[in-house]
Design an enzyme around this catalytic site. Structure first.
Site, PDB file in Angstrom:
ATOM      1  N   ASN A  24      34.809 -55.283  92.935  1.00 61.13           N
ATOM      2  CA  ASN A  24      33.386 -55.660  92.856  1.00 61.13           C
ATOM      3  C   ASN A  24      32.695 -55.417  94.186  1.00 61.13           C
ATOM      4  O   ASN A  24      33.321 -55.451  95.242  1.00 61.13           O
ATOM      5  CB  ASN A  24      33.262 -57.154  92.490  1.00 61.13           C
ATOM      6  CG  ASN A  24      31.959 -57.455  91.796  1.00 61.13           C
ATOM      7  OD1 ASN A  24      31.540 -56.717  90.897  1.00 61.13           O
ATOM      8  ND2 ASN A  24      31.271 -58.510  92.195  1.00 61.13           N
ATOM      9  N   CYS A  33      10.953 -54.109  54.885  1.00 61.39           N
ATOM     10  CA  CYS A  33      10.286 -55.399  55.096  1.00 61.39           C
ATOM     11  C   CYS A  33       8.782 -55.199  55.316  1.00 61.39           C
ATOM     12  O   CYS A  33       7.975 -56.041  54.915  1.00 61.39           O
ATOM     13  CB  CYS A  33      10.912 -56.141  56.273  1.00 61.39           C
ATOM     14  SG  CYS A  33      12.547 -56.772  55.874  1.00 61.39           S
ATOM     15  N   GLY A  50      32.975 -55.205  88.491  1.00 59.08           N
ATOM     16  CA  GLY A  50      31.519 -55.106  88.357  1.00 59.08           C
ATOM     17  C   GLY A  50      30.885 -56.281  87.651  1.00 59.08           C
ATOM     18  O   GLY A  50      29.898 -56.122  86.941  1.00 59.08           O
ATOM     19  N   THR A  51      31.449 -57.436  87.852  1.00 60.40           N
ATOM     20  CA  THR A  51      30.866 -58.625  87.208  1.00 60.40           C
ATOM     21  C   THR A  51      30.826 -59.793  88.182  1.00 60.40           C
ATOM     22  O   THR A  51      31.738 -59.958  88.995  1.00 60.40           O
ATOM     23  CB  THR A  51      31.648 -59.031  85.938  1.00 60.40           C
ATOM     24  OG1 THR A  51      31.164 -60.311  85.485  1.00 60.40           O
ATOM     25  CG2 THR A  51      33.151 -59.126  86.166  1.00 60.40           C
ATOM     26  N   HIS A  88      29.014 -59.046  74.415  1.00 59.71           N
ATOM     27  CA  HIS A  88      27.607 -59.400  74.195  1.00 59.71           C
ATOM     28  C   HIS A  88      26.920 -58.381  73.302  1.00 59.71           C
ATOM     29  O   HIS A  88      25.717 -58.151  73.412  1.00 59.71           O
ATOM     30  CB  HIS A  88      26.882 -59.531  75.537  1.00 59.71           C
ATOM     31  CG  HIS A  88      27.446 -60.609  76.406  1.00 59.71           C
ATOM     32  ND1 HIS A  88      27.233 -60.691  77.753  1.00 59.71           N
ATOM     33  CD2 HIS A  88      28.239 -61.675  76.098  1.00 59.71           C
ATOM     34  CE1 HIS A  88      27.874 -61.745  78.250  1.00 59.71           C
ATOM     35  NE2 HIS A  88      28.494 -62.356  77.264  1.00 59.71           N
ATOM     36  N   ASN A 145      28.915 -55.582  79.052  1.00 60.69           N
ATOM     37  CA  ASN A 145      27.794 -54.643  79.045  1.00 60.69           C
ATOM     38  C   ASN A 145      27.346 -54.337  77.630  1.00 60.69           C
ATOM     39  O   ASN A 145      28.138 -54.313  76.693  1.00 60.69           O
ATOM     40  CB  ASN A 145      28.183 -53.362  79.781  1.00 60.69           C
ATOM     41  CG  ASN A 145      28.334 -53.616  81.259  1.00 60.69           C
ATOM     42  OD1 ASN A 145      27.955 -54.694  81.729  1.00 60.69           O
ATOM     43  ND2 ASN A 145      28.886 -52.675  81.984  1.00 60.69           N
ATOM     44  N   CYS A 165      32.299 -49.921  92.713  1.00 61.17           N
ATOM     45  CA  CYS A 165      33.511 -49.801  91.893  1.00 61.17           C
ATOM     46  C   CYS A 165      33.908 -48.346  91.667  1.00 61.17           C
ATOM     47  O   CYS A 165      35.097 -48.059  91.519  1.00 61.17           O
ATOM     48  CB  CYS A 165      33.393 -50.578  90.593  1.00 61.17           C
ATOM     49  SG  CYS A 165      31.985 -50.219  89.631  1.00 61.17           S
ATOM     50  N   CYS A 194      11.274 -52.614  60.355  1.00 65.47           N
ATOM     51  CA  CYS A 194      12.066 -52.209  59.196  1.00 65.47           C
ATOM     52  C   CYS A 194      11.103 -51.741  58.091  1.00 65.47           C
ATOM     53  O   CYS A 194      10.196 -52.490  57.706  1.00 65.47           O
ATOM     54  CB  CYS A 194      12.879 -53.421  58.758  1.00 65.47           C
ATOM     55  SG  CYS A 194      13.522 -53.360  57.106  1.00 65.47           S
TER      56      CYS A 194
HETATM   57  P1  CNA Z   1      25.585 -59.574  87.062  1.00 64.79           P
HETATM   58  O1  CNA Z   1      25.596 -61.040  87.031  1.00 64.79           O
HETATM   59  O2  CNA Z   1      24.316 -58.866  87.340  1.00 64.79           O
HETATM   60  O3  CNA Z   1      26.647 -59.149  88.172  1.00 64.79           O
HETATM   61  C1  CNA Z   1      26.885 -57.817  88.488  1.00 64.79           C
HETATM   62  C2  CNA Z   1      27.972 -57.778  89.542  1.00 64.79           C
HETATM   63  O4  CNA Z   1      28.264 -56.424  89.746  1.00 64.79           O
HETATM   64  C3  CNA Z   1      27.547 -58.393  90.875  1.00 64.79           C
HETATM   65  O5  CNA Z   1      28.567 -59.259  91.322  1.00 64.79           O
HETATM   66  C4  CNA Z   1      27.426 -57.197  91.803  1.00 64.79           C
HETATM   67  O6  CNA Z   1      27.950 -57.481  93.077  1.00 64.79           O
HETATM   68  C5  CNA Z   1      28.326 -56.185  91.133  1.00 64.79           C
HETATM   69  N1  CNA Z   1      27.907 -54.809  91.324  1.00 64.79           N
HETATM   70  C6  CNA Z   1      26.671 -54.277  91.226  1.00 64.79           C
HETATM   71  N2  CNA Z   1      26.720 -52.954  91.427  1.00 64.79           N
HETATM   72  C7  CNA Z   1      28.027 -52.662  91.662  1.00 64.79           C
HETATM   73  C8  CNA Z   1      28.728 -51.472  91.932  1.00 64.79           C
HETATM   74  N3  CNA Z   1      28.129 -50.282  91.994  1.00 64.79           N
HETATM   75  N4  CNA Z   1      30.064 -51.554  92.113  1.00 64.79           N
HETATM   76  C9  CNA Z   1      30.712 -52.735  92.062  1.00 64.79           C
HETATM   77  N5  CNA Z   1      30.102 -53.884  91.801  1.00 64.79           N
HETATM   78  C10 CNA Z   1      28.773 -53.841  91.592  1.00 64.79           C
HETATM   79  O7  CNA Z   1      26.187 -58.956  85.726  1.00 64.79           O
HETATM   80  P2  CNA Z   1      27.410 -59.452  84.836  1.00 64.79           P
HETATM   81  O8  CNA Z   1      27.851 -58.280  84.075  1.00 64.79           O
HETATM   82  O9  CNA Z   1      28.401 -60.227  85.587  1.00 64.79           O
HETATM   83  O10 CNA Z   1      26.698 -60.490  83.899  1.00 64.79           O
HETATM   84  C11 CNA Z   1      26.846 -60.405  82.565  1.00 64.79           C
HETATM   85  C12 CNA Z   1      25.546 -60.093  81.870  1.00 64.79           C
HETATM   86  C13 CNA Z   1      24.862 -58.906  82.487  1.00 64.79           C
HETATM   87  C14 CNA Z   1      25.857 -59.680  80.488  1.00 64.79           C
HETATM   88  O11 CNA Z   1      25.240 -60.554  79.603  1.00 64.79           O
HETATM   89  C15 CNA Z   1      25.319 -58.254  80.317  1.00 64.79           C
HETATM   90  O12 CNA Z   1      24.848 -58.027  79.037  1.00 64.79           O
HETATM   91  C16 CNA Z   1      24.260 -58.139  81.312  1.00 64.79           C
HETATM   92  N6  CNA Z   1      23.863 -56.804  81.761  1.00 64.79           N
HETATM   93  C17 CNA Z   1      24.395 -55.684  81.239  1.00 64.79           C
HETATM   94  C18 CNA Z   1      23.985 -54.435  81.673  1.00 64.79           C
HETATM   95  C19 CNA Z   1      24.582 -53.208  81.072  1.00 64.79           C
HETATM   96  O13 CNA Z   1      24.929 -53.218  79.912  1.00 64.79           O
HETATM   97  N7  CNA Z   1      24.747 -52.153  81.835  1.00 64.79           N
HETATM   98  C20 CNA Z   1      23.012 -54.340  82.662  1.00 64.79           C
HETATM   99  C21 CNA Z   1      22.467 -55.534  83.191  1.00 64.79           C
HETATM  100  C22 CNA Z   1      22.914 -56.754  82.728  1.00 64.79           C
END
Ligand code: CNA
Length: 472
Positions: free
Chosen positions: A367, A286, A342-343, A251, A232, A384, A283
């Protein structure tokens, strides 16, 4: 809340089906969307029975490459034979080189990647199958490696990427060939306004964190957290009190921003107001320099991104922050439990961690949606915040989450939360919050791609994952 799983899908999901991409010269996968259209019409992945894939994979894992190739490829193998074997291993090759006849080495490379991927899939542990096993492990383990993603922040209103109301569907109107292009470094340099037209959607709320963040804080307070690798970029871990040394923001994050021209770094919050108003933050130094040059020569060419601030989040095409590489190898060897929460585990190299942790180390998933392309010992499915509250409630008072919503989620005596077995073979359990009447948001069904994130030295070849169970 309803489970989105069929009572048993073991036959279909084991093994998982994975799309392979071609390898570009730097080892990164291309980010274009994938489809089975890349296959010739006479190859249909769906014609391959799951049992055949299981059997083929088992043979490879047990007997190794040479015996496998001897058994499954004819001596004078054609390209078609190779493609068929890739499919039989549960992979759909993407962007196949054409014309077929001149590129056999490319096909061999893809087969080799498929074989490597199969061999790296872990076997589930025999002694970690139930919810109680998972709870015991969490309470006993002392070096827990936690991988988190967008799903741990969605309860705070930050969209994830792939859910039906996720970020990718929100940016469809921009007409991009791929929604990931908003995070493409080259495009940012050409036109930073594209990113700043949507950046407000993912801007983190300040001073907020979810019960799941608090669960990680409890692990830290109990001395059990080896490290939290978060994908995140919202920096909410810091508000939850997770210490810098226990956190790797794989990231990057919105915590700081840097000028793409002179590199000067500012506190991220300094540009939040402009992000909210969809203005491009620049900036001052710049800008002065640019104005002075233009005064002398108004034909002078400046790139659109000259002097523009970019939040220090890692775009496609950028290297991962160095502390990822500083810690990951040691942490993989040191951890005694892996928890992914949550990924979707579709973004390399973070998704690679799961396969690199030694096989004897137990793995637990928390998840909303199941993950078919990894072999977790126990999957605790659901929101989660509910799952974390369920675990905390079961483990006793000292585990109470330091979060204002904890007791509302659990109910006075934990009566709000129930857990149900979903699939005995896949060891999937669903946490149900009886007080929550909200309909579950499905994740986009169909073929999903792994992002072309910056790939570190230790990345495995690019792989695309295909979800094989359409969400209901
Ligand atoms: P993704 O690919 O969008 O997957 C999210 C996962 O979370 C999915 O499998 C969902 O089923 C699951 N999910 C969604 N809501 C819930 C919940 N309430 N409880 C449990 N599970 C849930 O996102 P990933 O993080 O896997 O992918 C990585 C990317 C997303 C990174 O590069 C991040 O920077 C990027 N990202 C970050 C944010 C943030 O910082 N909050 C937001 C959106 C995307």
């Amino acid at each position: 809340m309803q489970s989105n799983r069929a009572p048993s899908r073991s036959g279909i999901t084991e093994p998982s089906q994975v799309l392979l991409t071609n390898v570009t010269t730097n080892g990164a996968s291309d980010a274009s969307s994938s489809s089975e259209d890349d296959l010739e019409p006479n190859f249909n992945f769906n014609d391959i029975p799951p049992e055949l894939i299981t059997e083929t994979r088992k043979f490879l894992k047990e007997h190794g490459n040479i015996a496998f190739l001897e058994k499954y490829l004819p001596t004078a193998a054609s390209i078609d034979d190779i493609i068929r074997l890739i499919l039989q291993l549960g992979f759909v090759p993407k962007n196949l080189p054409r014309p077929h006849s001149v590129n056999i080495m490319e096909y061999i490379k893809i087969l080799n990647h498929a074989m490597m991927k199969v061999k790296s899939l872990r076997n589930r542990k025999d002694d970690v199958c139930t919810v109680d096993d998972a709870l015991n492990l969490i309470s006993k383990s002392n070096k827990i490696l936690v991988i988190t993603g967008a799903g741990i922040s969605t309860s705070l209103g930050i969209p994830d990427f792939r859910s039906s109301r996720g970020f990718y569907s929100m940016v469809k109107h921009l007409g991009l060939s791929d929604p990931q292009e908003v995070f493409d470094l080259e495009l940012f340099h050409v036109d930073p306004s594209l990113f700043y037209s949507i950046a407000h959607m993912i801007l983190p709320p300040e001073q907020m964190f979810s019960p799941m963040h608090s669960f990680i804080k409890v692990l830290q307070d109990k001395g059990k957290l080896l490290r939290n690798y978060t994908q995140n970029i919202d920096n909410l871990e810091s508000y939850a009190g997770i210490k810098k040394e226990n956190l790797v923001q794989c990231h990057g994050s919105f915590a700081t921003a840097s000028c793409v021209t002179c590199g000067v770094q500012v506190d991220g919050e300094e540009i939040f107001e402009q992000i909210r108003s969809k203005t491009i933050p620049v900036c001052p130094d710049c800008t002065k320099r640019k104005d002075a040059i233009l005064k002398k020569n108004d034909d002078y060419y400046f790139a659109e991104s000259y002097g523009v601030f970019k939040p220090d989040i890692t775009f496609f095409g950028e290297a991962l922050p160095s502390n990822f590489h500083d810690h990951i190898r040691e942490d993989i060897l040191e951890c005694d439990l892996l928890i992914c929460a949550g990924t979707s585990l579709k973004v390399a190299p973070v998704s690679d961690i799961v396969d690199k942790v030694p096989e004897k180390i137990p793995q637990i998933l928390i998840n909303k949606d199941p993950i078919d392309h990894c072999h977790f010992d126990v999957s605790l499915l659901g929101y989660c915040d509910d799952v974390a509250s369920y675990i905390a409630n079961k483990l006793g008072e000292s585990w109470s989450l330091p979060h204002k919503d904890f007791s509302t989620i659990t109910g006075e005596n934990g009566e709000n939360l129930e857990i149900e077995l979903v699939d005995v073979v896949l060891r999937e359990f669903q946490v149900i919050n009886k007080a929550n009447t909200e309909e579950e948001e499905p994740t986009e069904p169909g073929i999903l791609t792994i992002e072309n994130t910056p790939i570190g030295d230790d990345s495995i070849p690019p792989i695309e994952t295909k979800e094989n169970t359409p969400a209901v």
